[in-house]
Design an enzyme around this catalytic site. Structure first.
Site, PDB file in Angstrom:
ATOM      1  N   CYS A  71       1.445  -3.760 -16.983  1.00 42.53           N
ATOM      2  CA  CYS A  71       0.500  -3.086 -16.488  1.00 42.53           C
ATOM      3  C   CYS A  71       1.181  -2.932 -15.558  1.00 42.53           C
ATOM      4  O   CYS A  71       0.439  -2.481 -14.324  1.00 42.53           O
ATOM      5  CB  CYS A  71      -0.587  -3.161 -17.007  1.00 42.53           C
ATOM      6  SG  CYS A  71      -0.906  -3.888 -16.994  1.00 42.53           S
TER       7      CYS A  71
ATOM      8  N   HIS B 152       0.871  -1.504   0.083  1.00 41.03           N
ATOM      9  CA  HIS B 152      -0.313   0.037   0.662  1.00 41.03           C
ATOM     10  C   HIS B 152       1.111   1.024   0.290  1.00 41.03           C
ATOM     11  O   HIS B 152       0.941   2.583  -0.582  1.00 41.03           O
ATOM     12  CB  HIS B 152      -0.911   0.456   1.124  1.00 41.03           C
ATOM     13  CG  HIS B 152      -1.820   1.157   1.020  1.00 41.03           C
ATOM     14  ND1 HIS B 152      -3.174   1.394   0.421  1.00 41.03           N
ATOM     15  CD2 HIS B 152      -1.721   2.038   1.764  1.00 41.03           C
ATOM     16  CE1 HIS B 152      -3.751   1.736   0.970  1.00 41.03           C
ATOM     17  NE2 HIS B 152      -2.666   2.941   1.428  1.00 41.03           N
TER      18      HIS B 152
HETATM   19  C1  PEP Z   1       0.586  -7.244 -11.188  1.00 38.35           C
HETATM   20  O1  PEP Z   1      -0.458  -8.188 -10.988  1.00 38.35           O
HETATM   21  O2  PEP Z   1       1.375  -6.837 -11.841  1.00 38.35           O
HETATM   22  C2  PEP Z   1      -1.239  -6.243 -11.726  1.00 38.35           C
HETATM   23  C3  PEP Z   1      -1.347  -5.049 -12.755  1.00 38.35           C
HETATM   24  O3  PEP Z   1      -2.999  -6.803 -11.135  1.00 38.35           O
HETATM   25  P1  PEP Z   1      -2.350  -6.381  -8.918  1.00 38.35           P
HETATM   26  O4  PEP Z   1      -1.490  -5.292  -8.800  1.00 38.35           O
HETATM   27  O5  PEP Z   1      -3.963  -5.114 -10.033  1.00 38.35           O
HETATM   28  O6  PEP Z   1      -3.566  -7.528  -9.692  1.00 38.35           O
END
Ligand code: PEP
Ligand code: MG
Length: 555
Positions: A486, A188
């Protein structure tokens, strides 16, 4: 005089530099066992009510300087602190002999249990009562106020770890950097620091041993904390501010210095996260819309119509730019009661993400239908992708289903090593890949992403992770299809050119991370990026990958 040889390191999670004296987050006060029985109940009740009133007034004062969302939370907390029912419950306990701090503690705990029992919105507010209780008890016991300190000068906030309530109100002008002893790149603290644009280092052992007031320089790009003289603070900060201004000054779409385009997209959880992007000539769209917010705190699934309305609002807010909607990623650390999936022994390896469609196919079908209707109604450039894809068949089924409802671009997230290893085959059945490096690290290194003790394994510069990303990028180049990143790795301005050099076509991150990444790409040619990728991929461990790339960049 600080020990100027002091140099601590941790994980670089939010880029930039900040300097100032360290000040630690004060823990909640511990309440000693009550010894005496109260004699003057009237006076003691008045003392308790006055403390609650002071807490309420302080919350309101903080609300007046906070953002709209944080102000709502604080004002709601102030109302609870002033609630006459609470005052009555406290008075009753004092009459029974409890001293003011114990009476408040017990009354708020009771109220908290009621909130939890009621669930829904009130259930979510239950944790807010902890803050009220801790503040009132600290006042009555005459011990330091818990939470973020207010030393009256800009400072570096130090903590074991930060809770959402601590961080919601951080004042960007006063907190120059954040350093925590625990926490990983997806904690967080890390996500919030990036969203606020505050340089941060997490998983920094030894940070709690620094006495308050020690002056330090925090490098949120390299992941280091070094002691500096108090007289140096102003100059170090001025240099950091100048760098930040230069980063903000770079504008327009993402590209290398020789004009090779790299889309810089945003990670968002709701349309509200787009505030501030209107009229931004560097806004190129949304690369990850985490759609879970539509489902949170629900005991029943949102109707198709309700979902369609929410998507319309989002697509209109994006104003014709690309939006990648990730379908529901429930399960693991994000359990959703209405899905009725039951408890799992090992939820991170269980029925999460796209796997939920095995048990509840109608939930995915309804979501894809709502996204498609909203996309058609608004004419938006909507892409959809599935989380936690592990096999080619899963990806093919998802793409077929999305195409069938009229969504032309369907992709798979690469979050499981199996998907990275099968990237070329996945690209035969989907239109694009998006690498979720947060989960890909967790599964490739077998390290729980929430476990701060394993932060070094979750470092996005780990060679195994870089190699998996490179495999996906190579498959994308071969297929002529888009492969983006991402996860939080995309937000690291030192790593971004490395990813681009591997062949990653777009990077998606929180809005606050975009300027530094844009500036980093603009200062390198495409060939430089390829060279940096080769340097990173040749390194034997995460620390050498980062330091060797940094050395080339600074040359
Ligand atoms: C990831 O796992 O890198 C992602 C973008 O999804 P989340 O952080 O929402 O699991
Ligand atoms: Mg993920």
């Amino acid at each position: 005089m600080p020990d100027l040889a002091l140099r601590l390191s941790g994980l670089a999670v939010s880029p930039g530099t900040g300097a100032g004296p360290v000040h630690s987050l004060a823990p909640p006060p511990s309440l000693p066992a009550q010894a005496d029985v109260v004699v003057d109940a009237v006076a003691e009740t008045a003392r308790a009510v006055a403390a609650l009133e002071q807490v309420a007034a302080d919350l309101e004062r903080r609300a007046s300087g906070a953002t709209a969302t944080a102000a709502d939370v604080l004002e709601a907390q102030a109302l609870i602190a002033r609630d006459p029912v609470l005052a009555e419950s406290v008075a009753g306990r004092v009459l029974d002999g409890a001293g003011a701090p114990w009476a408040i503690d017990a009354a708020l705990r009771e109220q908290q249990a009621v909130f939890v029992e009621m669930g829904g919105y009130l259930g979510e507010r239950a944790a807010d009562l902890d803050d009220i209780r801790a503040r009132a008890v600290a006042l009555l016991l005459g011990v330091p106020m818990p939470g973020v300190p207010s030393p009256g000068v800009p400072f570096v906030l130090v903590a074991d770890d930060l809770a959402p309530a601590d961080t919601a109100l951080l004042d960007r002008a006063m907190v120059r950097a954040l350093v925590t002893a625990r926490g990983g790149p997806t904690s967080h603290t890390a996500i919030l620091a990036r969203a606020l644009g505050i340089p941060a280092v997490v998983g920094c052992r030894g940070i709690l041993d620094l006495p308050d007031g020690t002056t330090v320089r925090v490098d949120g790009t390299a992941g280091t904390v070094s002691a500096i003289r108090a007289e140096e603070v102003a100059a170090v900060q001025a240099e950091a501010d100048a760098e930040r201004v230069a980063a903000v000054a770079a504008s327009g779409p993402g590209r290398t210095s020789d004009g090779h385009p790299v889309k810089l997209l945003r990670n968002i959880g709701s349309s509200e996260d787009l505030v501030g992007t209107e009229g931004d000539d560097g806004f190129e769209g949304v690369g990850l819309f985490r759609s879970e917010f539509l489902y949170l705190g629900r005991t029943t699934a949102p109707s198709g119509d309700e979902q369609e309305q929410a998507y319309r609002k989002l697509f209109e807010a994006v104003g014709g730019a690309k939006v990648v909607v990730r379908t529901l990623d429930a399960g693991a650390d994000n359990p959703l009661p209405f899905l009725g999936l039951g408890d799992e022994e090992n939820p991170a390896l269980g029925v999460r993400g796209l796997r939920v469609a095995r048990r509840r196919p109608e939930v995915l079908a309804e979501q894809l239908g709502a996204v498609a209707r909203a996309a058609i109604a608004t004419g938006a450039d909507v892409w959809v992708m599935a989380p936690m894809v592990s096999t080619v068949d899963e990806a093919a089924d998802f793409a077929e289903q999305a195409h069938a409802v009229g969504l032309p671009r369907a992709g798979a997230m690469v979050e499981v090593p199996a998907a990275a290893l099968q990237a070329a085959r996945l690209l035969e059945v989907v239109d694009f890949l998006s690498i979720g490096t947060n989960d890909l690290s967790q599964y490739a290194l077998a390290a729980d992403r929430m476990n701060g003790d394993l932060a070094d394994l979750l470092d996005p510069w780990q060679p195994a992770l870089l190699q998996l990303i490179a495999m996906c990028a190579a498959a994308g180049r071969h297929a002529g299809k888009s492969v983006s990143v991402c996860g939080e790795a995309a937000a690291d301005p030192l790593l971004a050119p490395v990813l681009v050099g591997m062949g990653i076509t777009s990077l998606s991150m929180s809005s606050a991370s975009v300027p530094a990444v844009r500036a980093a790409l603009l200062s390198r040619t495409w060939e430089d990026c390829e060279h940096l990728a080769a340097v990173a991929l040749a390194a034997r461990d995460a620390v050498s990958a980062r330091t060797e790339v940094a050395a080339v960049v600074r040359r």
